[in-house]
Design a protein around this motif. Structure first.
Motif, PDB file in Angstrom:
ATOM      1  N   ASP A 121       5.269  -0.365 -10.784  1.00 24.74           N
ATOM      2  CA  ASP A 121       6.665  -0.785 -10.698  1.00 24.74           C
ATOM      3  C   ASP A 121       6.990  -1.125  -9.238  1.00 24.74           C
ATOM      4  OD1 ASP A 121       9.459  -0.998 -10.605  1.00 24.74           O
ATOM      5  OD2 ASP A 121       9.700   0.413 -12.263  1.00 24.74           O
ATOM      6  N   HIS A 135       2.282  10.248  -2.630  1.00 30.80           N
ATOM      7  CA  HIS A 135       3.082   9.015  -2.547  1.00 30.80           C
ATOM      8  C   HIS A 135       3.136   8.147  -3.802  1.00 30.80           C
ATOM      9  CE1 HIS A 135      -0.368   6.062  -1.580  1.00 30.80           C
ATOM     10  NE2 HIS A 135      -0.876   7.148  -2.099  1.00 30.80           N
ATOM     11  N   SER A 151      -6.607   4.233  -5.353  1.00 32.14           N
ATOM     12  CA  SER A 151      -5.306   4.885  -5.181  1.00 32.14           C
ATOM     13  C   SER A 151      -5.548   6.375  -5.279  1.00 32.14           C
ATOM     14  CB  SER A 151      -4.336   4.465  -6.289  1.00 32.14           C
ATOM     15  OG  SER A 151      -3.886   3.158  -6.050  1.00 32.14           O
ATOM     16  N   THR A 181      -3.047   1.637  -8.861  1.00 28.88           N
ATOM     17  CA  THR A 181      -1.808   2.429  -8.845  1.00 28.88           C
ATOM     18  C   THR A 181      -1.340   2.686 -10.284  1.00 28.88           C
ATOM     19  OG1 THR A 181      -1.254   1.263  -6.815  1.00 28.88           O
ATOM     20  CG2 THR A 181       0.501   2.567  -7.820  1.00 28.88           C
ATOM     21  N   GLY A 222       4.071  -2.553  -1.610  1.00 29.91           N
ATOM     22  CA  GLY A 222       2.980  -1.795  -0.974  1.00 29.91           C
ATOM     23  C   GLY A 222       1.771  -1.573  -1.874  1.00 29.91           C
ATOM     24  N   MET A 226      -1.019  -3.054   8.589  1.00 30.79           N
ATOM     25  CA  MET A 226      -0.377  -2.557   7.362  1.00 30.79           C
ATOM     26  C   MET A 226      -0.337  -1.026   7.330  1.00 30.79           C
ATOM     27  SD  MET A 226      -2.200  -5.112   4.651  1.00 30.79           S
ATOM     28  CE  MET A 226      -3.798  -5.265   5.451  1.00 30.79           C
ATOM     29  N   ALA A 277       4.079   1.134 -15.609  1.00 33.94           N
ATOM     30  CA  ALA A 277       3.417   2.143 -14.754  1.00 33.94           C
ATOM     31  C   ALA A 277       3.337   1.633 -13.308  1.00 33.94           C
ATOM     32  CB  ALA A 277       2.022   2.449 -15.284  1.00 33.94           C
ATOM     33  N   LYS A 308       8.639  -2.132   4.904  1.00 32.98           N
ATOM     34  CA  LYS A 308       8.800  -0.924   5.724  1.00 32.98           C
ATOM     35  C   LYS A 308       9.440  -1.236   7.082  1.00 32.98           C
ATOM     36  CE  LYS A 308       5.651   2.093   3.639  1.00 32.98           C
ATOM     37  NZ  LYS A 308       6.427   3.001   2.847  1.00 32.98           N
ATOM     38  N   GLN A 309       9.042  -2.363   7.680  1.00 33.42           N
ATOM     39  CA  GLN A 309       9.488  -2.678   9.036  1.00 33.42           C
ATOM     40  C   GLN A 309      10.620  -3.709   8.983  1.00 33.42           C
ATOM     41  OE1 GLN A 309       8.234  -0.905  11.389  1.00 33.42           O
ATOM     42  NE2 GLN A 309       6.368  -0.131  10.429  1.00 33.42           N
ATOM     43  N   LEU A 359       4.505   7.481  -7.291  1.00 34.18           N
ATOM     44  CA  LEU A 359       5.646   8.018  -8.034  1.00 34.18           C
ATOM     45  C   LEU A 359       5.627   7.587  -9.490  1.00 34.18           C
ATOM     46  CD1 LEU A 359       8.444   7.291  -5.375  1.00 34.18           C
ATOM     47  CD2 LEU A 359       7.093   9.385  -5.662  1.00 34.18           C
ATOM     48  N   ASP A 399      -5.751  -3.808  -6.805  1.00 33.37           N
ATOM     49  CA  ASP A 399      -4.747  -2.982  -6.126  1.00 33.37           C
ATOM     50  C   ASP A 399      -3.667  -2.536  -7.109  1.00 33.37           C
ATOM     51  OD1 ASP A 399      -3.432  -1.656  -4.155  1.00 33.37           O
ATOM     52  OD2 ASP A 399      -2.825  -3.423  -3.013  1.00 33.37           O
TER      53      ASP A 399
HETATM   54  P1  FAD Z   1      -1.409   2.337  -3.610  1.00 33.74           P
HETATM   55  O1  FAD Z   1      -1.626   3.194  -4.812  1.00 33.74           O
HETATM   56  O2  FAD Z   1      -1.980   0.982  -3.663  1.00 33.74           O
HETATM   57  O3  FAD Z   1       0.158   2.182  -3.458  1.00 33.74           O
HETATM   58  C1  FAD Z   1       1.031   3.278  -3.417  1.00 33.74           C
HETATM   59  C2  FAD Z   1       2.246   2.864  -2.685  1.00 33.74           C
HETATM   60  O4  FAD Z   1       2.995   1.986  -3.523  1.00 33.74           O
HETATM   61  C3  FAD Z   1       3.160   4.018  -2.326  1.00 33.74           C
HETATM   62  O5  FAD Z   1       2.947   4.434  -0.997  1.00 33.74           O
HETATM   63  C4  FAD Z   1       4.517   3.407  -2.540  1.00 33.74           C
HETATM   64  O6  FAD Z   1       4.867   2.648  -1.399  1.00 33.74           O
HETATM   65  C5  FAD Z   1       4.315   2.458  -3.690  1.00 33.74           C
HETATM   66  N1  FAD Z   1       4.409   3.076  -5.026  1.00 33.74           N
HETATM   67  C6  FAD Z   1       4.543   4.383  -5.371  1.00 33.74           C
HETATM   68  N2  FAD Z   1       4.543   4.533  -6.707  1.00 33.74           N
HETATM   69  C7  FAD Z   1       4.406   3.306  -7.234  1.00 33.74           C
HETATM   70  C8  FAD Z   1       4.347   2.798  -8.578  1.00 33.74           C
HETATM   71  N3  FAD Z   1       4.414   3.604  -9.650  1.00 33.74           N
HETATM   72  N4  FAD Z   1       4.206   1.455  -8.748  1.00 33.74           N
HETATM   73  C9  FAD Z   1       4.134   0.618  -7.697  1.00 33.74           C
HETATM   74  N5  FAD Z   1       4.205   1.036  -6.413  1.00 33.74           N
HETATM   75  C10 FAD Z   1       4.319   2.369  -6.176  1.00 33.74           C
HETATM   76  N6  FAD Z   1       2.485   2.010   6.001  1.00 33.74           N
HETATM   77  C11 FAD Z   1       3.060   2.608   7.065  1.00 33.74           C
HETATM   78  O7  FAD Z   1       2.977   3.830   7.167  1.00 33.74           O
HETATM   79  N7  FAD Z   1       3.720   1.886   8.022  1.00 33.74           N
HETATM   80  C12 FAD Z   1       3.852   0.549   7.928  1.00 33.74           C
HETATM   81  O8  FAD Z   1       4.432  -0.097   8.788  1.00 33.74           O
HETATM   82  C13 FAD Z   1       3.266  -0.121   6.801  1.00 33.74           C
HETATM   83  N8  FAD Z   1       3.374  -1.466   6.668  1.00 33.74           N
HETATM   84  C14 FAD Z   1       2.813  -2.075   5.582  1.00 33.74           C
HETATM   85  C15 FAD Z   1       2.920  -3.467   5.445  1.00 33.74           C
HETATM   86  C16 FAD Z   1       2.339  -4.107   4.362  1.00 33.74           C
HETATM   87  C17 FAD Z   1       2.480  -5.588   4.218  1.00 33.74           C
HETATM   88  C18 FAD Z   1       1.607  -3.359   3.396  1.00 33.74           C
HETATM   89  C19 FAD Z   1       0.962  -4.039   2.224  1.00 33.74           C
HETATM   90  C20 FAD Z   1       1.495  -1.986   3.533  1.00 33.74           C
HETATM   91  C21 FAD Z   1       2.087  -1.321   4.617  1.00 33.74           C
HETATM   92  N9  FAD Z   1       1.992   0.057   4.775  1.00 33.74           N
HETATM   93  C22 FAD Z   1       2.568   0.669   5.851  1.00 33.74           C
HETATM   94  C23 FAD Z   1       1.245   0.867   3.791  1.00 33.74           C
HETATM   95  C24 FAD Z   1       2.071   1.064   2.518  1.00 33.74           C
HETATM   96  O9  FAD Z   1       3.232   1.703   2.829  1.00 33.74           O
HETATM   97  C25 FAD Z   1       1.359   1.827   1.470  1.00 33.74           C
HETATM   98  O10 FAD Z   1       1.068   3.124   1.900  1.00 33.74           O
HETATM   99  C26 FAD Z   1       0.102   1.219   1.104  1.00 33.74           C
HETATM  100  O11 FAD Z   1       0.226  -0.149   0.899  1.00 33.74           O
HETATM  101  C27 FAD Z   1      -0.268   1.923  -0.163  1.00 33.74           C
HETATM  102  O12 FAD Z   1      -1.536   1.602  -0.410  1.00 33.74           O
HETATM  103  P2  FAD Z   1      -2.480   2.711  -0.947  1.00 33.74           P
HETATM  104  O13 FAD Z   1      -3.768   2.029  -1.120  1.00 33.74           O
HETATM  105  O14 FAD Z   1      -2.427   3.906  -0.095  1.00 33.74           O
HETATM  106  O15 FAD Z   1      -1.840   3.163  -2.357  1.00 33.74           O
END
Ligand code: FAD
Ligand code: MG
Length: 343
Positions: free
Chosen positions: A106, A248, A231, A280, A161, A30, A104, A66-67, A250, A276
């Motif tokens: 989304d 990241h 987060s 966020t 994510g 992930m 919040a 993402k992929q 938003l 999770d």
């Molecule tokens: P969290 O706070 O849990 O989530 C923030 C992420 O949610 C942000 O990066 C954005 O994607 C999204 N987001 C932003 N604002 C909001 C909002 N207001 N409400 C809801 N969502 C929001 N990362 C890679 O770099 N490459 C990959 O190939 C990749 N594949 C993934 C596959 C899966 C199945 C998952 C679950 C995650 C993957 N990720 C990948 C990571 C993903 O992109 C996020 O960075 C990660 O899930 C965010 O988790 P966090 O704990 O960092 O932050």
């Protein structure tokens, strides 16, 4: 006599036949580092680890937006349609948290996330582009039908994510329990699912990262049978030529990274996807709105860390947690009341 025999049998059965053995593996999943560690009297731990990492890959293929191999990515490309039952179930949960947090959290922000492309960007996007993508973003544009089909209105696209990592870590934990492994820690990029005891003997000690230091921590907590999800704005971000930082998470309202003085939110609950989604959401809500919100919830605790405009760092906890020092003077988070989980 018969009673004594039964007691002895019970005592005997409550101890493992073999000493607990530790199994541990670290890999990549992930887009982050995944570490699984468990203690068991079984001797097939390495096979279980193989199965767990294979399972993580299969869930990643399902939930990734993402992929190109991701089923959610393909759903976005098709503009909706019939949805796989596991994706539908997580989408409905995501929709619940969207409403529960007043928008919040989304899950309809894919266009904005792609536009910002925080992982590789060097400059923020043009304001007009942010506004254009904001118009076609938001979970309000996602429509569920009773027959399991999804309509993505106005070209909106989905990103799970901020909830799918918790969901996947929880499913890996369930798989371990189904295989009679009850003492484990699963850590996906700092999001942690805990069960049982470290070495079958004591609660897990989990350190909380200091968002203002590369290696430092702000304290630890003794905890088990909970999930701890953070987060933060300190890992996925870029700095433009003027030295302005963009991270990241938003604001669904503005389409820009949230700037409210919060740098990390850690949520502790017994449900991984709930922790999770709420971590966020609380980051977006900010501390003044977030703490009273958490205080109304059963089974949820939160720790906010941020900085005032004058540069002063602060830590604030929901009502079930106190922050103090242990007998050696190390900073520690204590739980109290209904959520008393510290031994
Ligand atoms: P969290 O706070 O849990 O989530 C923030 C992420 O949610 C942000 O990066 C954005 O994607 C999204 N987001 C932003 N604002 C909001 C909002 N207001 N409400 C809801 N969502 C929001 N990362 C890679 O770099 N490459 C990959 O190939 C990749 N594949 C993934 C596959 C899966 C199945 C998952 C679950 C995650 C993957 N990720 C990948 C990571 C993903 O992109 C996020 O960075 C990660 O899930 C965010 O988790 P966090 O704990 O960092 O932050
Ligand atoms: Mg999250």
């Amino acid at each position: 006599m018969k009673c004594c025999f039964c007691c002895l049998l019970c005592i005997f059965l409550s101890f493992p036949l073999f000493p607990l053995k530790k199994y541990s593996r670290t890999g990549f999943s992930m887009g982050t580092v995944l570490t699984v560690q468990f203690f068991t009297e079984k001797r097939n731990g390495n096979i279980l680890l193989d199965e767990l990492f294979a399972l993580a890959s299969s869930y990643e293929r399902l939930f990734s937006s993402k992929q190109t191999y991701g089923a959610v990515y393909q759903l976005n490309q098709k503009g909706g349609g019939v949805v796989d039952s596991q994706i539908l179930s997580l989408l409905k949960e995501a929709d619940y948290y969207y409403r529960f947090t007043g928008g919040a959290f989304d899950y309809g922000l894919y266009h904005l996330i792609e536009l910002w492309h925080i992982e590789t960007a060097e400059e923020p996007p043009l304001a007009a582009e942010v506004e254009r993508m904001r118009q076609k973003s938001g979970a309000k544009l996602v429509e569920f039908s009773d027959d399991g089909t999804l309509t993505l209105k106005n070209g909106v696209q989905i990103d799970l994510g901020a909830i799918a990592k918790g969901e996947i870590l929880g499913l890996l934990g369930e798989y371990l329990k189904q295989n009679s492994v009850n003492h484990f820690m699963i850590n996906g990029g700092g999001d942690i699912v805990l069960s049982g005891l470290f070495n079958g003997k004591r609660v897990w000690n989990i350190a909380l990262k200091d968002p203002f230091s590369n290696e430092g921590t702000v304290g630890y907590m003794g905890i088990t049978d909970r999930t701890i999800v953070t987060s933060g704005s300190y890992e996925r971000f870029f700095m433009d030529k003027q030295g302005v930082r963009y991270h990241h998470i938003l604001s669904p309202e503005t389409g820009y990274p949230v700037e409210n003085g919060v740098h990390s939110v850690t949520v502790i609950s017994s449900d991984p996807s709930k922790s999770d989604a709420l971590s966020t959401a609380l980051f977006v809500m900010g501390v003044e709105k977030g703490i009273p919100f958490v205080n109304t919830l059963k089974d949820v605790q939160a720790i906010f860390i941020g900085k005032n405009s004058d540069g002063e760092v602060w830590i604030r906890c929901s009502s079930g947690i106190s922050y103090g020092k242990d007998e050696f003077g190390s900073p520690v988070f204590h739980f109290s009341g209904e959520d008393k989980i510290l031994e």
